[in-house]
Design a protein around this motif. Structure first.
Motif, PDB file in Angstrom:
ATOM      1  N   ASP A   1      35.215  45.718  42.299  1.00 37.39           N
ATOM      2  CA  ASP A   1      35.416  44.270  42.368  1.00 37.39           C
ATOM      3  C   ASP A   1      35.627  43.631  40.996  1.00 37.39           C
ATOM      4  O   ASP A   1      36.025  42.476  40.910  1.00 37.39           O
ATOM      5  CB  ASP A   1      34.250  43.599  43.094  1.00 37.39           C
ATOM      6  N   GLN A   2      35.399  44.371  39.942  1.00 38.34           N
ATOM      7  CA  GLN A   2      35.588  43.856  38.592  1.00 38.34           C
ATOM      8  C   GLN A   2      36.931  44.254  37.995  1.00 38.34           C
ATOM      9  O   GLN A   2      37.245  43.900  36.871  1.00 38.34           O
ATOM     10  CB  GLN A   2      34.470  44.364  37.679  1.00 38.34           C
TER      11      GLN A   2
ATOM     12  N   ASP B   1      33.156  51.503  44.235  1.00 31.85           N
ATOM     13  CA  ASP B   1      32.582  50.432  45.043  1.00 31.85           C
ATOM     14  C   ASP B   1      31.431  51.067  45.822  1.00 31.85           C
ATOM     15  O   ASP B   1      31.636  51.682  46.870  1.00 31.85           O
ATOM     16  CB  ASP B   1      33.638  49.854  45.987  1.00 31.85           C
TER      17      ASP B   1
END
Length: 177
Positions: free
Chosen positions: A147-148, A30
């Motif tokens: 976030d994926q 991130d």
């Protein structure tokens, strides 16, 4: 009986070796969190908090929020004794304060985003260099954004590594100046 115990043990061993093999060369990152955790961003955020305009807007937003809370509590407590006109006026006042609060919150958020973007632009060259070094050192073949990913073992997360290395790079760069 020993054969019955041996089969599950072999199966567990086989499955664990597959999962270990499957994550080899895979990492999660991130970049925004890594950047926001750096000392450079913390210093910039502290400076922002100390700016008179930002601090004034923040104080005003907190005041509006507490006024709205007080009005809401009064409305709930005294609803039976207030006239319909008084209730309507309080609701209008609360709506006005809410719009003012939303406006101030937008200004505050925009200023915070502006600060984060400025730091991101400042750190981006170092971040890209360090990220390339991390990818090579850890032999990463697939890098996913945090976030994926629905789930990832924390051992696969490079975010803290990137933050630490950025702090060191900035500190070493500051020493050279």
């Amino acid at each position: 009986m020993k054969k019955l115990l041996l089969v599950p043990a072999l199966l567990v061993s086989f499955l664990s070796s597959i999962s270990a093999y499957a994550v080899e060369g895979v990492a999660v990152l991130d970049m925004r969190t890594a950047m926001l955790a750096t000392q450079v961003y913390k210093d910039a955020a502290q400076s922002l908090q100390e700016e008179s305009e930002f601090a004034g807007n923040l104080e005003q937003a907190q005041l509006l929020q507490s006024e709205m809370q007080s009005m809401s509590e009064k409305l709930q407590k005294d609803a039976e004794t207030l006239s319909q006109e008084e209730i309507s006026q309080m609701q209008r006042d609360m709506q006005t304060k809410n719009k003012d609060l939303e406006f101030l919150a937008g200004k505050l958020q925009a200023k915070q985003e502006e600060t984060a973007d400025k730091v991101f632009r400042q750190l981006n060259p170092s971040m890209q260099k360090i990220l390339s070094e991390l990818i090579a050192a850890k032999e990463i073949k697939v890098l996913l954004g945090r976030d994926q990913v629905l789930f990832a073992d924390t051992a696969l997360d490079l975010t803290d590594d990137l933050t630490s290395m950025l702090d060191v790079a900035v500190a070493n760069g500051a020493d050279k100046k």
